[in-house]
Design a protein around this motif. Structure first.
Motif, mmCIF file in Angstrom:
data_model
loop_
_atom_site.group_PDB
_atom_site.id
_atom_site.type_symbol
_atom_site.label_atom_id
_atom_site.label_comp_id
_atom_site.label_asym_id
_atom_site.label_seq_id
_atom_site.Cartn_x
_atom_site.Cartn_y
_atom_site.Cartn_z
ATOM 1 N N GLN A 148 0.830 -1.203 0.000
ATOM 2 C CA GLN A 148 0.000 0.000 0.000
ATOM 3 C C GLN A 148 0.870 1.260 0.000
ATOM 4 O OE1 GLN A 148 -2.434 -0.655 3.454
ATOM 5 N NE2 GLN A 148 -4.001 -1.793 2.334
ATOM 6 N N ARG A 149 1.922 1.243 0.801
ATOM 7 C CA ARG A 149 2.835 2.393 0.853
ATOM 8 C C ARG A 149 3.501 2.618 -0.503
ATOM 9 N NH1 ARG A 149 7.434 2.731 4.203
ATOM 10 N NH2 ARG A 149 7.262 4.975 4.172
ATOM 11 N N GLU A 150 3.883 1.510 -1.131
ATOM 12 C CA GLU A 150 4.539 1.604 -2.437
ATOM 13 C C GLU A 150 3.579 2.185 -3.469
ATOM 14 O OE1 GLU A 150 7.653 -1.215 -4.923
ATOM 15 O OE2 GLU A 150 6.308 -2.108 -3.458
ATOM 16 N N SER A 151 2.312 1.750 -3.404
ATOM 17 C CA SER A 151 1.299 2.253 -4.329
ATOM 18 C C SER A 151 1.059 3.744 -4.105
ATOM 19 C CB SER A 151 -0.009 1.469 -4.136
ATOM 20 O OG SER A 151 -1.021 1.986 -4.958
ATOM 21 N N VAL A 152 0.973 4.143 -2.823
ATOM 22 C CA VAL A 152 0.801 5.559 -2.489
ATOM 23 C C VAL A 152 1.983 6.369 -3.009
ATOM 24 C CG1 VAL A 152 0.725 7.236 -0.585
ATOM 25 C CG2 VAL A 152 -0.668 5.165 -0.477
ATOM 26 N N PHE A 153 3.194 5.833 -2.814
ATOM 27 C CA PHE A 153 4.399 6.540 -3.247
ATOM 28 C C PHE A 153 4.383 6.751 -4.764
ATOM 29 C CE2 PHE A 153 8.813 6.919 -4.567
ATOM 30 C CZ PHE A 153 9.293 7.860 -3.675
ATOM 31 N N ASN A 154 4.053 5.706 -5.497
ATOM 32 C CA ASN A 154 4.037 5.818 -6.966
ATOM 33 C C ASN A 154 2.988 6.827 -7.444
ATOM 34 O OD1 ASN A 154 6.112 3.990 -7.494
ATOM 35 N ND2 ASN A 154 4.732 2.238 -7.382
ATOM 36 N N ASN A 155 1.817 6.805 -6.797
ATOM 37 C CA ASN A 155 0.737 7.703 -7.215
ATOM 38 C C ASN A 155 0.939 9.133 -6.735
ATOM 39 O OD1 ASN A 155 -0.676 5.635 -8.514
ATOM 40 N ND2 ASN A 155 -1.759 5.060 -6.641
ATOM 41 N N GLU A 156 1.325 9.257 -5.455
ATOM 42 C CA GLU A 156 1.400 10.581 -4.843
ATOM 43 C C GLU A 156 2.724 11.300 -5.127
ATOM 44 O OE1 GLU A 156 -0.881 12.280 -3.052
ATOM 45 O OE2 GLU A 156 -2.386 10.720 -3.303
ATOM 46 N N SER B 246 3.676 14.468 0.589
ATOM 47 C CA SER B 246 2.993 13.174 0.758
ATOM 48 C C SER B 246 3.409 12.463 2.049
ATOM 49 C CB SER B 246 3.308 12.269 -0.444
ATOM 50 O OG SER B 246 2.986 12.915 -1.645
ATOM 51 N N PHE B 247 4.149 13.157 2.899
ATOM 52 C CA PHE B 247 4.740 12.513 4.074
ATOM 53 C C PHE B 247 3.696 11.822 4.947
ATOM 54 C CE2 PHE B 247 6.407 12.132 8.312
ATOM 55 C CZ PHE B 247 7.693 11.671 8.098
ATOM 56 N N ASN B 248 2.642 12.537 5.294
ATOM 57 C CA ASN B 248 1.635 11.962 6.201
ATOM 58 C C ASN B 248 0.920 10.765 5.591
ATOM 59 O OD1 ASN B 248 2.182 13.676 8.293
ATOM 60 N ND2 ASN B 248 0.592 15.162 7.767
ATOM 61 N N LYS B 249 0.674 10.811 4.289
ATOM 62 C CA LYS B 249 0.004 9.683 3.627
ATOM 63 C C LYS B 249 0.896 8.448 3.617
ATOM 64 C CE LYS B 249 -2.923 12.487 0.613
ATOM 65 N NZ LYS B 249 -3.256 12.865 -0.786
ATOM 66 N N LEU B 250 2.208 8.669 3.565
ATOM 67 C CA LEU B 250 3.146 7.544 3.514
ATOM 68 C C LEU B 250 3.462 6.988 4.893
ATOM 69 C CD1 LEU B 250 5.664 8.926 0.869
ATOM 70 C CD2 LEU B 250 4.352 6.812 0.640
ATOM 71 N N ASN B 251 3.368 7.833 5.914
ATOM 72 C CA ASN B 251 3.848 7.426 7.237
ATOM 73 C C ASN B 251 2.799 7.453 8.334
ATOM 74 O OD1 ASN B 251 6.899 7.216 6.708
ATOM 75 N ND2 ASN B 251 6.402 9.230 5.897
ATOM 76 N N ALA B 252 1.550 7.734 7.983
ATOM 77 C CA ALA B 252 0.512 7.938 8.997
ATOM 78 C C ALA B 252 0.385 6.794 9.986
ATOM 79 C CB ALA B 252 -0.832 8.185 8.314
ATOM 80 N N SER B 253 0.446 5.567 9.521
ATOM 81 C CA SER B 253 0.165 4.428 10.410
ATOM 82 C C SER B 253 1.425 3.669 10.827
ATOM 83 C CB SER B 253 -0.787 3.458 9.708
ATOM 84 O OG SER B 253 -0.187 2.981 8.506
#
Length: 862
Positions: A10-18, A107-114
């Motif tokens: 999921q993190r990888e997908s967020v990174f690629n998109n965001e 995109s920091f919070n989206k990548l590291n929130a959890s």
């Protein structure tokens, strides 16, 4: 396990998109902006990048790649035309790096929130039904602290103007504000990225103070607020956990440009910036609190803050208690008479004053032991001090020297003829007292002795204080030894045993709460002994020093000189602290943050809060669990002892190779680093003499290897050590150690990160060099072996397999700056030829300019 894999995916997908997709979008916008000769640059740069990638894959030389490109795509191929276009490529790539930083930070919070949770809160919850755990938590909270110390190492290349653009650009990207992004990219394109002359130590301090004012002031207070709330929910008293430290203006080790005046200026500057922050907050508070009954204290606080923030002639004193008293009056009135309306805003400001006092960050003084010995020798020539020492003092044994020291107060009158370093040391010792009176004791209370080799280095420094205006009863200074080399680390516990047993020092420590800070330096130990030996030497030193401190009932705090890259102790820092066992003092985490680590991990409030939380969580969890460190078990310890020794011998053999230093001088920009206008500190300690490895500063050493894309200090010797254990039939033991020891696993993970930022394909053509081809092969063979053995040990197919997002980030950054690496090598190659003086200056400038973008993109490369 499946959940972890899914989270990674999921993190990888967020990174690629965001991140990746948005960077490509905004980058295409950036390349069409109406700048100087944009048509040529914007059109040609993507083609040039492709040429660089293909050329490297075909092992072509930089000259072959660049000449072929110009022959095919441009009409003007004269040296001046080539250099002109290459400079414009550099300018664009530098700004592409900034753009990628901003997109990633947005995109920091989206990548590291959890990723992390509040460890303190979770343990407090567990302690409800477990009284012994609850007592343990309360004791740990009472003792635990985190000190982050900002240092002015020359790998932070963004000036304040660019940092401000990055901040605004990040905010605009978060909400996809295309209009603002477009304007900010235009501003970025026209804003200079570097100074025309080298900064002074005060300039460096002002640059780093940007982070204090714009990031740490808010982030540390926000974290402390969460801690206070967690403790309050469980009826526990608030405890100040976070402290800030500062080195620019105080660190004079190897920097002749730092003087007493610099130290005083920086202390005043920190104070004024802090009070401007307070005043800014108070104005917002004043706009909300418009009720009866608070007029008088609000007027008093407003007047005091305004004068301290803006009046240069005000008599400075520590007024933090005064501010807290009057802010509490306002808060109590709000609670008693106005239903507590806006009391939380007042509490927030009180919290900040409690955190930062009148000083903001503690200014550390640091000087080399060899300089301090010279100062002591100078003072021994003065009356009445000369009567206390025999003439042959310098030739006495360490034991005899210590017996001679009397710790009597005296007054040294130093003449203008005294050496400048002697004068600076004596003046600074005197001035520290004034700084404490103006800004509070915490403003400047530590003196760090680098290259500390014996107990007398500390004790003689204490005498210098007693001879320069300080009395034994008010000696509000903590003396901090810094152990750096492999040899000094091995002797550290013996030195501290001598100090803890010494009557005067024992008495002094008691007055200081029986607390001792000890600094351990990664940079020089890595340069001295290689990656594995440095880590292992520091681990063993910590164990021995902890045992010695426990024996004398001393509360020990390790101050780690952890730089940006793994080769200087960086990497996944919090994992190191989380993996400490009960044999290593870990209740007070102190570490330096410097260079690109500051902008990458603490460049925004979001990232700063996240990384501060990680360190606190690491300390809390390690303190609660206090597991035995399995590396101290005979099987594991013997294994690491042997591996570290084998790695050390491999690294030392490389260092002793006759071509080692000349290889760096010829193929890296090492000799040009002194011309880069980003630091007040010289590249080497002996600035007047010929280049020697022992004089070369560790940061320059590491930077040179990172520019080559070889990162030798971050892995060399690892492959040899692992292969040797495999041949000896110990492979299963090594694997077991890797699986069971978080500390060893972190060493391996960080080593893989260092290797991920290496690319030997860039220099593969060196193999054909008649003089250096065989030497390059030695480096490449160890890299290949290390990669093979590390992957086998981790059971992975690729480096950084467990960190796909970080791996992808590195890959994108390396792709962005590949042209810079090749332009640099091309320029260095041209400098080997017979060229005119004008051409020489142009190629030197070309090589120097590439360093900025390469290090900025690497984030923790140097």
């Amino acid at each position: 396990m499946m959940q972890k894999q899914r989270a990674k995916g999921q993190r990888e997908s967020v990174f690629n998109n965001e991140v990746v997709s948005r960077f490509e979008l905004y980058n295409s916008l950036f390349l069409t902006l109406p700048f100087y000769k944009i048509k040529d640059t914007g059109t040609l740069l993507p083609l040039f990048i492709k040429y660089c990638e293909d050329g490297v894959n075909n092992h072509e030389t930089p000259a072959e790649i660049i000449n072929a490109f110009f022959k095919k795509y441009t009409q003007n191929n004269g040296a001046k035309d080539v250099i002109d276009l290459l400079f414009r490529f550099i300018q664009y790539i530098e700004r592409q790096v900034v753009l990628f930083d901003a997109v990633e930070d947005a995109s920091f919070n989206k990548l590291n929130a959890s990723d992390e949770h509040n460890a303190l809160l979770s343990y407090l919850k567990k302690g409800i039904d477990d009284s012994s755990l609850n007592q343990k938590i309360e004791k740990l909270i009472e003792e635990f602290s985190l000190r982050l110390v900002l240092t002015a190492h020359p790998t932070q290349f963004y000036p304040g103007s660019v940092l401000s653009i990055i901040t605004d650009l990040t905010a605009a990207i978060k909400i996809n504000d295309i209009t603002s992004i477009h304007l900010l990219l235009q501003q970025l394109g026209k804003t200079p990225f570097f100074n025309k002359k080298s900064p002074t130590p005060v300039d460096e301090a002002l640059s780093l103070a940007w982070y204090l004012e714009n990031v740490f002031y808010f982030a540390a207070a926000n974290i402390q607020s969460e801690i206070d709330k967690s403790l309050n929910d469980y009826s526990l008293d608030s405890k100040k956990i976070i402290e800030l430290g500062f080195w620019p203006g105080g660190d004079r080790d190897g920097n002749p440009n730092v003087h007493t005046e610099s130290t005083v200026q920086v202390s005043k500057m920190l104070r004024q910036i802090l009070f401007r922050c307070y005043y800014r907050d108070f104005r917002n508070l004043k706009r909300r609190i418009t009720f009866r009954g608070v007029d008088e204290p609000i007027a008093i606080v407003h007047d005091v803050l305004y004068k301290n923030a803006f009046d240069p002639n005000i008599e400075m004193e520590n007024i933090s208690d005064f501010l807290i008293e009057h802010l509490n009056k306002i808060k109590n009135t709000l609670i008693d008479s106005h239903d507590g309306l806006f009391a939380d805003i007042v509490s927030d400001l009180i919290r900040k004053v409690e955190l930062y006092g009148s000083h903001f960050a503690s200014l550390d003084i640091r000087q080399d032991s060899r300089v301090l010995r010279d100062v002591h020798a100078y003072c021994r020539q003065s009356k009445p001090i000369n009567s206390m020492f025999p003439e042959n003092y310098d030739s006495l044994s360490e034991e005899e020297k210590i017996k001679t020291l009397s710790f009597k107060s005296a007054r040294v009158s130093h003449s203008d003829k005294a050496d400048s370093l002697v004068q600076d040391t004596l003046q600074t010792i005197t001035e520290v007292k004034q700084i404490q009176q103006s800004n509070g004791e915490l403003a400047c209370h530590r003196f760090i002795i680098s290259n500390c080799q014996q107990a007398s280095d500390i004790l003689q420094l204490i005498e210098l204080f007693l001879w320069n205006g300080w009395e034994e009863d008010d000696l509000s200074i903590d003396f901090v030894p810094l152990f750096e080399t492999v040899h000094d680390l091995a002797d550290a516990a013996t030195i501290m045993e001598t100090l803890y047993s010494h009557p005067f020092y024992k008495k002094h420590l008691k007055k200081r709460g029986n607390k001792q800070d000890i600094m351990l330096g990664f940079s020089d130990s890595t340069k001295d002994g290689g990656y594995l030996m440095a880590n292992w030497s520091i681990f063993n030193a910590k164990v021995a020093l902890t045992e010695t401190a426990n024996k004398h009932n001393i509360q020990l705090a390790f101050f780690d000189g952890r730089g940006g890259p793994p080769s200087r102790g960086g990497g996944k820092t919090h994992r190191f602290y989380a993996s400490m066992g009960k044999e290593i003092a870990n209740k007070n985490i102190q570490l330096t943050i410097q260079g690109q680590t500051i902008s990458s991990q603490y460049g925004s409030i979001d990232s700063a809060e996240f990384n501060i939380e990680q360190l606190i969580n690491a300390g809390i969890s390690a303190g609660i669990k206090e597991r035995h460190n399995i590396l101290l078990d005979p099987v594991h310890k013997n294994l690491l002892d042997i591996m570290a020794q084998e790695s050390y011998e491999s690294f030392v053999a490389l260092r002793k190779h006759p071509l080692f230093l000349s290889y760096l001088e010829k193929f890296s920009p090492l000799t040009l680093l002194s011309k880069i206008t980003i630091s007040s500190r010289p590249v080497k300690r002996n600035s007047g003499g010929a280049l020697k490895l022992e004089d070369l500063r560790a940061i320059s050493f590491v930077t040179a290897w990172s520019q080559l894309k070889q990162n030798i200090p971050g892995f060399y010797g690892m492959g040899t050590a692992l292969k040797s254990q495999e041949k000896a039939g110990n492979w299963d033991k090594v694997v077991k150690t890797y699986q069971e020891s978080g500390y060893f696993k972190t060493i391996i993970d960080n080593c893989m990160m260092s290797m991920s930022k290496s690319d030997f394909a860039v220099t593969a053509h060196f193999i054909n060099d008649k003089e250096y081809g065989a030497f390059w092969k030695i480096l490449f063979d160890e890299f290949t072996l290390s990669k093979e053995m590390l992957l086998k040990l981790a059971g992975h197919e690729t480096l950084m397999e467990n960190y796909p997002v970080e791996k992808r980030s590195i890959a994108v950054r390396e792709k962005i700056v590949l042209p810079l690496v090749l332009i640099q090598h091309y320029a260095l190659e041209q400098l080997q030829n017979e060229i005119t003086e004008e051409e020489k200056q142009s190629y030197e400038k070309l090589a120097i300019r590439t360093v900025y973008g390469i290090v900025n993109a690497g984030r923790n490369l140097a």
